[in-house]
Scaffold this active site. Structure first.
Site, PDB file in Angstrom:
ATOM      1  N   ASN A 127      39.323  35.921  49.873  1.00  0.00           N
ATOM      2  CA  ASN A 127      39.860  35.085  48.808  1.00  0.00           C
ATOM      3  C   ASN A 127      39.191  35.511  47.505  1.00  0.00           C
ATOM      4  O   ASN A 127      38.150  36.165  47.531  1.00  0.00           O
ATOM      5  CB  ASN A 127      39.638  33.584  49.087  1.00  0.00           C
ATOM      6  CG  ASN A 127      38.218  33.143  48.847  1.00  0.00           C
ATOM      7  OD1 ASN A 127      37.273  33.732  49.382  1.00  0.00           O
ATOM      8  ND2 ASN A 127      38.032  32.101  48.060  1.00  0.00           N
TER       9      ASN A 127
ATOM     10  N   HIS B  51      41.668  41.349  41.156  1.00  0.00           N
ATOM     11  CA  HIS B  51      41.056  41.400  42.480  1.00  0.00           C
ATOM     12  C   HIS B  51      39.748  42.195  42.453  1.00  0.00           C
ATOM     13  O   HIS B  51      39.646  43.197  41.752  1.00  0.00           O
ATOM     14  CB  HIS B  51      42.016  42.067  43.477  1.00  0.00           C
ATOM     15  CG  HIS B  51      43.255  41.280  43.717  1.00  0.00           C
ATOM     16  ND1 HIS B  51      43.324  40.295  44.669  1.00  0.00           N
ATOM     17  CD2 HIS B  51      44.478  41.323  43.121  1.00  0.00           C
ATOM     18  CE1 HIS B  51      44.542  39.775  44.673  1.00  0.00           C
ATOM     19  NE2 HIS B  51      45.260  40.368  43.733  1.00  0.00           N
TER      20      HIS B  51
END
Length: 189
Positions: free
Chosen positions: A41, A52
């Site tokens: 996550n 990310h």
């Protein structure tokens, strides 16, 4: 407000990122997808930037380059270039937290089902899940180890990668990059 691409978020922006989602990075439907990388996550730093594996010290981007998946070291804010390499990124759980252990087993299992659906739709050759502990919880595989898995997602092979977080001190960048390179060799073979 997100920081400018490549700039460092403020402490307030990081704090306020709790619960924020980061969109998947995927090629257009029907386009070749060699590997779909799947994180656990987003951390708060990634949530604040919208990228990310964005926290300084995370080894995902250096491992991706050192393993030969990319021809140069990409910065997190360049994540949209990944589809041009036949790569994509998603997360098991799309909720930013300070630590992965804040996620429930139910969230991880639901994330595993979401990943299966994503794989059916985009048909990658391989799925690379970064984090063996989360993989074990999401898919009910308590003895799974780093490396290729006997079961995949339909035609897609499955590879469990070490968590590239800087908090995973038992894995050096060289060892992480070597495991990424093993995956790259399987994809190319």
């Amino acid at each position: 407000m997100e920081p400018r691409p490549g700039s460092k978020p403020t402490a307030d922006q990081v704090r306020d990122a709790r619960g924020r989602a980061i969109g998947d990075v995927l090629p257009p439907a029907g386009t070749s997808l060699r590997v779909l990388f799947c994180g656990i996550n987003p951390g708060l730093y990634s949530g604040a930037t919208g990228h990310h594996f964005a926290r300084p010290g995370n080894r995902f981007w250096p491992a991706l380059h050192r393993s030969g998946f990319t021809d140069r070291l990409l910065a997190p804010y360049e994540q949209e270039l990944l589809p041009s390499y036949g790569l994509g990124i998603t997360n098991l759980v799309d909720r930013a937290t300070a630590r992965a252990d804040e996620l429930s087993g139910e969230e991880l299992r639901e994330g595993g089902e979401r990943l299966r659906t994503l794989v059916e739709r985009h048909r990658p050759r391989y799925v690379g899940i970064a984090g063996v502990t989360a993989y074990r919880a999401a898919f009910g595989r308590p003895r799974a180890a780093i490396g290729p898995q006997p079961e995949g997602f339909g035609a897609a092979g499955l590879w469990v990668l070490p968590n590239p977080s800087g908090l995973n001190a038992s894995w050096t960048l060289d060892r992480i990059a070597a495991e990424f390179a093993r995956l790259r060799a399987a994809v190319s073979g």
